[in-house]
Design an enzyme around this catalytic site. Sequence first.
Site, short mmCIF file in Angstrom:
data_model
loop_
_atom_site.label_atom_id
_atom_site.label_comp_id
_atom_site.label_asym_id
_atom_site.label_seq_id
_atom_site.Cartn_x
_atom_site.Cartn_y
_atom_site.Cartn_z
N ARG A 16 0.92 -1.20 0.07
CA ARG A 16 -0.17 -0.03 -0.02
C ARG A 16 0.82 1.33 -0.08
O ARG A 16 2.19 1.19 0.14
CB ARG A 16 -0.97 -0.07 1.27
N ALA A 18 0.59 5.12 -2.30
CA ALA A 18 0.35 5.26 -3.70
C ALA A 18 1.63 5.04 -4.38
O ALA A 18 1.72 4.64 -5.63
CB ALA A 18 -0.09 6.67 -3.98
N ARG A 59 -6.45 -1.52 -7.73
CA ARG A 59 -7.22 -0.37 -7.25
C ARG A 59 -7.22 0.92 -7.90
O ARG A 59 -6.62 1.15 -8.71
CB ARG A 59 -6.01 0.22 -5.83
N CYS A 125 -2.67 9.59 7.85
CA CYS A 125 -2.69 8.46 7.36
C CYS A 125 -0.99 8.16 7.54
O CYS A 125 -0.20 8.50 8.43
CB CYS A 125 -3.07 8.40 6.00
N ASP A 194 -2.76 10.52 -3.19
CA ASP A 194 -3.10 9.45 -4.11
C ASP A 194 -3.08 10.10 -5.54
O ASP A 194 -2.77 9.35 -6.53
CB ASP A 194 -4.35 8.76 -3.73
N ASN A 204 -6.86 11.87 -1.65
CA ASN A 204 -6.05 11.29 -0.58
C ASN A 204 -7.06 10.70 0.50
O ASN A 204 -7.89 10.56 0.61
CB ASN A 204 -5.25 12.29 0.06
N LYS A 205 -6.40 10.00 1.41
CA LYS A 205 -6.87 8.95 2.38
C LYS A 205 -8.27 9.72 2.94
O LYS A 205 -7.99 11.11 3.38
CB LYS A 205 -5.90 8.75 3.54
N LYS A 230 2.00 11.38 -9.49
CA LYS A 230 0.50 11.31 -8.87
C LYS A 230 -0.43 12.38 -9.32
O LYS A 230 -1.58 12.46 -8.73
CB LYS A 230 0.69 11.65 -7.17
P1 RI2 Z 1 2.73 7.73 -0.46
C1 RI2 Z 1 -1.96 6.11 0.83
O1 RI2 Z 1 -3.00 5.51 0.35
C2 RI2 Z 1 -2.54 7.31 1.92
O2 RI2 Z 1 -3.36 8.06 1.17
C3 RI2 Z 1 -1.11 8.14 1.47
O3 RI2 Z 1 -1.50 9.76 1.82
C4 RI2 Z 1 -0.83 8.03 -0.09
O4 RI2 Z 1 -1.14 6.57 -0.28
C5 RI2 Z 1 0.48 8.23 -0.44
O5 RI2 Z 1 1.25 7.51 0.02
P2 RI2 Z 1 -3.30 3.83 0.80
O6 RI2 Z 1 -2.66 2.83 -0.10
O7 RI2 Z 1 3.20 7.46 -1.84
O8 RI2 Z 1 -3.06 3.78 2.38
O9 RI2 Z 1 3.44 9.18 -0.24
O10 RI2 Z 1 -4.84 3.48 0.75
O11 RI2 Z 1 3.70 6.79 0.53
#
Ligand code: RI2
Length: 310
Positions: A16, A18, A59, A125, A194, A204-205, A230
């Site tokens: 997990r 993004a 996803r 998050c 995201d 985002n989350k 992104k």
């Molecule tokens: P990085 C996550 O989604 C969160 O929403 C977080 O803010 C975003 O991805 C970006 O994360 P999830 O996979 O790429 O937990 O900065 O649903 O690590």
Amino acid sequence: MGLIEVADSIKSMEIRGAGLIARSAAEALKRQAQEYRGDDLGEFRQQLNEGRRTLIDSRPTAISLWNAVQITMRGSSSAKDVEELRELIAANADAFVQRSGRAVEMIGRIGSKRLRSGMTVLTHCNSKAALGVIKAAHADGKDIKVYATESRPWRQGLLTVRDLSAAGVPSTLIIDSAVRWIMKEVDVVVVGADTICSNGALINKIGTSQVALAASEARVPFIVCAETYKFSPKTVHGELVEIEERDAGEVVNPRLIPADVRVRNPVFDATPAEHIDSIVTEVGLISPYAAYEVIVRELGQESIFEASEE
Ligand code: RI2
């Protein structure tokens, strides 16, 4: 791990974040290309296209996944044989993974300049890009304290406080509904992304938009950390970002509530540009209103064209 396993792990959120899902998808396509044993270019292309679709469908919300897959497949229609295509996919995937790693590092360097010693940061998050900014400021010797939201239902906030603790950054965990109360102690909000839409909105989350509202009300700057992959070329065509809704069982055990009660579990939300102070990307700190420029310059007209074909 094979491509199907990677897609399943993204779906189940074992993989997990993004950025990480994007890098994992690029690597999965590279492995699929390397493992193809035949010499039929048509069959090879078809397998890659099926793999591409499986990854994209794992996803729906984070555009990083779509961008990663597109960038990895770019130029594949002009390959003349299996070997050439295999090499192209591997080179594209490697370049994407490297670019992603460098981008997160660069965002850390740029974003950390916005944090001064003595500041209290709130993050929501678990974002590698956002934590990179906080950890870079700490590594520069700045005295930074962090409030981390729990981030129900998956509680990624626990990952955040563990990561910050390992880096020696003092952090305090709060429940999501404590954000507005705590905001009076916060100097700046730093979150990940995201998807960034062409109008500068942030996806985002779930809960991010409530954090942004509370920050806006308290005149606390709200900073977003987002690699340029992104940003969404699809939104240039007016497409709305699909907000993933996951199983209600992630929120509550169904046996604990009456059978006629419905439970919903949307896992992302949209924060409009007006609540965003700035977006830190690897090519610099920008206004959310410059999102369209980033899409054109960094992802290229090609990505906008590809997005129209989907
Ligand atoms: P990085 C996550 O989604 C969160 O929403 C977080 O803010 C975003 O991805 C970006 O994360 P999830 O996979 O790429 O937990 O900065 O649903 O690590």
